[in-house]
Design a protein around this motif. Sequence first.
Motif, PDB file in Angstrom:
ATOM      1  N   ARG A 118      -1.074   4.585 -14.357  1.00  0.00           N
ATOM      2  CA  ARG A 118      -1.340   4.921 -12.951  1.00  0.00           C
ATOM      3  C   ARG A 118      -2.643   4.318 -12.445  1.00  0.00           C
ATOM      4  O   ARG A 118      -2.813   4.136 -11.254  1.00  0.00           O
ATOM      5  N   ARG A 119      -3.572   4.008 -13.342  1.00  0.00           N
ATOM      6  CA  ARG A 119      -4.840   3.406 -12.915  1.00  0.00           C
ATOM      7  C   ARG A 119      -4.710   1.906 -12.696  1.00  0.00           C
ATOM      8  O   ARG A 119      -5.534   1.298 -12.048  1.00  0.00           O
ATOM      9  N   GLY A 120      -3.689   1.307 -13.287  1.00  0.00           N
ATOM     10  CA  GLY A 120      -3.524  -0.145 -13.225  1.00  0.00           C
ATOM     11  C   GLY A 120      -2.920  -0.609 -11.910  1.00  0.00           C
ATOM     12  O   GLY A 120      -2.064   0.052 -11.331  1.00  0.00           O
ATOM     13  N   ILE A 121      -3.388  -1.745 -11.454  1.00  0.00           N
ATOM     14  CA  ILE A 121      -2.893  -2.355 -10.218  1.00  0.00           C
ATOM     15  C   ILE A 121      -2.454  -3.784 -10.535  1.00  0.00           C
ATOM     16  O   ILE A 121      -3.148  -4.507 -11.254  1.00  0.00           O
ATOM     17  N   PHE A 122      -1.321  -4.180  -9.994  1.00  0.00           N
ATOM     18  CA  PHE A 122      -0.878  -5.558 -10.088  1.00  0.00           C
ATOM     19  C   PHE A 122      -1.071  -6.225  -8.739  1.00  0.00           C
ATOM     20  O   PHE A 122      -0.959  -5.591  -7.688  1.00  0.00           O
ATOM     21  N   VAL A 123      -1.364  -7.520  -8.762  1.00  0.00           N
ATOM     22  CA  VAL A 123      -1.462  -8.330  -7.553  1.00  0.00           C
ATOM     23  C   VAL A 123      -0.265  -9.271  -7.589  1.00  0.00           C
ATOM     24  O   VAL A 123      -0.052  -9.983  -8.572  1.00  0.00           O
ATOM     25  N   LEU A 124       0.518  -9.263  -6.519  1.00  0.00           N
ATOM     26  CA  LEU A 124       1.759 -10.027  -6.442  1.00  0.00           C
ATOM     27  C   LEU A 124       1.655 -11.083  -5.345  1.00  0.00           C
ATOM     28  O   LEU A 124       1.232 -10.777  -4.221  1.00  0.00           O
ATOM     29  N   LEU A 125       2.054 -12.295  -5.656  1.00  0.00           N
ATOM     30  CA  LEU A 125       2.069 -13.387  -4.681  1.00  0.00           C
ATOM     31  C   LEU A 125       3.292 -13.243  -3.784  1.00  0.00           C
ATOM     32  O   LEU A 125       4.415 -13.090  -4.270  1.00  0.00           O
ATOM     33  N   THR A 126       3.088 -13.279  -2.470  1.00  0.00           N
ATOM     34  CA  THR A 126       4.197 -13.172  -1.516  1.00  0.00           C
ATOM     35  C   THR A 126       4.779 -14.560  -1.244  1.00  0.00           C
ATOM     36  O   THR A 126       4.232 -15.577  -1.681  1.00  0.00           O
ATOM     37  N   GLU A 127       5.863 -14.596  -0.492  1.00  0.00           N
ATOM     38  CA  GLU A 127       6.446 -15.892  -0.097  1.00  0.00           C
ATOM     39  C   GLU A 127       5.446 -16.686   0.744  1.00  0.00           C
ATOM     40  O   GLU A 127       5.307 -17.896   0.574  1.00  0.00           O
ATOM     41  N   ALA A 128       4.744 -15.995   1.654  1.00  0.00           N
ATOM     42  CA  ALA A 128       3.724 -16.683   2.463  1.00  0.00           C
ATOM     43  C   ALA A 128       2.612 -17.219   1.565  1.00  0.00           C
ATOM     44  O   ALA A 128       2.108 -18.326   1.789  1.00  0.00           O
ATOM     45  N   GLY A 129       2.247 -16.462   0.542  1.00  0.00           N
ATOM     46  CA  GLY A 129       1.233 -16.913  -0.407  1.00  0.00           C
ATOM     47  C   GLY A 129       1.700 -18.110  -1.206  1.00  0.00           C
ATOM     48  O   GLY A 129       0.915 -19.028  -1.500  1.00  0.00           O
ATOM     49  N   THR A 130       2.975 -18.122  -1.548  1.00  0.00           N
ATOM     50  CA  THR A 130       3.547 -19.259  -2.278  1.00  0.00           C
ATOM     51  C   THR A 130       3.478 -20.525  -1.432  1.00  0.00           C
ATOM     52  O   THR A 130       3.105 -21.598  -1.925  1.00  0.00           O
ATOM     53  N   ARG A 131       3.805 -20.404  -0.151  1.00  0.00           N
ATOM     54  CA  ARG A 131       3.738 -21.564   0.749  1.00  0.00           C
ATOM     55  C   ARG A 131       2.293 -22.031   0.945  1.00  0.00           C
ATOM     56  O   ARG A 131       1.999 -23.236   0.900  1.00  0.00           O
ATOM     57  N   LYS A 132       1.376 -21.088   1.152  1.00  0.00           N
ATOM     58  CA  LYS A 132      -0.038 -21.428   1.348  1.00  0.00           C
ATOM     59  C   LYS A 132      -0.575 -22.117   0.094  1.00  0.00           C
ATOM     60  O   LYS A 132      -1.282 -23.118   0.175  1.00  0.00           O
ATOM     61  N   HIS A 133      -0.233 -21.592  -1.074  1.00  0.00           N
ATOM     62  CA  HIS A 133      -0.683 -22.195  -2.318  1.00  0.00           C
ATOM     63  C   HIS A 133      -0.151 -23.620  -2.460  1.00  0.00           C
ATOM     64  O   HIS A 133      -0.888 -24.520  -2.841  1.00  0.00           O
TER      65      HIS A 133
END
Length: 150
Positions: A118-133
Amino acid sequence: MRVTPASPVAGPVVGPGSVPASSVPAAEGQPDVVDAWREMQARHAAVCSALDRELGDRHGLGISDFEVLDRLAGSPSREWRAQDLAESVHLSQSALSRLVDRLARTGLVERCACDNDRRGIFVLLTEAGTRKHADAAATHRAVLARLFPQ
């Protein structure tokens, strides 16, 4: 020391109360270690300056923003645990949290709770992030290729 891409190595900075580098004895058996350290710092500063300028001007991203997107894009699941991501991009957890907040506000990443911790957080790349990258990666690689010719 102020370094620009046009002058990748600058001389020593001598200010009030400092000792000129020429009066400090070299490490015994390692006379070039300080010069190598300074050259590495100067090259790092020059590369960071060029990346920051071009990624910012062309894509509205800072170096750390791009590095986070790059790590996420390189993951098969397009996600990283926040704590591991912070270590990978050499940021404190609080600095990464602020960076992820900014990227999330622009829709490039999302925060997700970790199912197992419950303390852990994941960061997920969105479709917009994929395009920007994808757009920014070409600029990033071009700058590196220009500054590190093979």
